[in-house]
Design a protein around this motif. Sequence first.
Motif: not given
Length: 380
Positions: A37-58
């Motif tokens: 979805e729009p209205y998510v900053s690039a920095d926040v998006r990167r933090r979320v994706l990095d956290a998901a990868e670290q946790l193995g979230y699907r």
Amino acid sequence: MTRETGRGRSAATPRSVDVARLAGVSQKTVSRVFNDEPYVSADVRRRVLDAAEQLGYRRNNAARALASGRTRSIGVVSLGTALYGPASLLIGVERVVRDTGYALRVVNTMEGDPAGVAGAVDSLLDQGVDGIVISEPIDEADADGQASLRADVPVLVLGAPSPVTAPTVLTAGDGADLMARTATQHLLDLGHVTVHHLAGPHRWYAARDRLDGWRTTLTAQGRDTPPVVEGDWSAASGYRAGRELAEDGDVTAVFAANDDMAIGLIRALAEAGRRVPEDVSVVGFDDIPVAAYVTPPLTTVRQPFDAVAQEGLKRLVHTIENPDADPLPPSDPPVDLIVRSSTAPPPCRTPPARGRRTASRSDGGTHRPSSPNGGQSTQG
């Protein structure tokens, strides 16, 4: 799937709340990121994706499907073949789909399969796909001559359009007739009186498009339209056609519907003492990787497989996610004629010779291949 902790025991499957806590954002923000979805900053998006990868979230796609009415999956119907064109299109589709967040479900069909494309479409619909891609379709009309392809989801056809009934039917990469006109015109511009055609199997819509482009070009310029020789896309069928065409001394130019057949054709011409391009010019279609390395290097039309997949999937996903909006307009396919050494002006015949000539070119071109490999050896 569980992940091992530092103490050697299994931890519970990570949830979106765990991703939110690690990334320092709300659970709603995590949802926005994974829903693109729009209205998510690039920095926040990167933090979320990095956290998901670290946790193995699907993502729980089953739950999302129940909530949205969509499975976020796209089905692909492809001929189960190693032919360069269909295989390249399928690779392009797989590459693009990975970037859309959709899952890919592929069903291969075979020529002669009584279920065929229609059965593959039904199978994908049973799996609940949100859209269907039909790659390089062939004619599978029923006994009454009517096509039976029907779907209740948007359909994208890659290549020549086939009769399909669906809420929205999109096409991409359907410019083969224009590419064939360009190939034929190249040979006419070199001075050839007419151009022979080595066609693909007539059941393929792509083969019909290339044949139509060839015929349209000759007819528009008042040239004779020679009888069509049909192959089956293989180099072997091109070789057989070459042996037939080599017997006609009036043949000075051939447009082959794919590169494999063109390579087989050149081999047969060489064995018959017909030099390429001094006696006969040959143009192929596809620009397969080996086309630049055969002897002589093959003039051909390059197909933009990746660009076709990119544009087609973009339009299909837009239609799936915006069912009430107008489809994105298609773009004109690029035409890229790769001119190499297999084409040249026609030979000067005084008097006409049948199958051979003795007139020399500036390069002293009277040499005929002495090896049966002359038609498809590689450059060293």
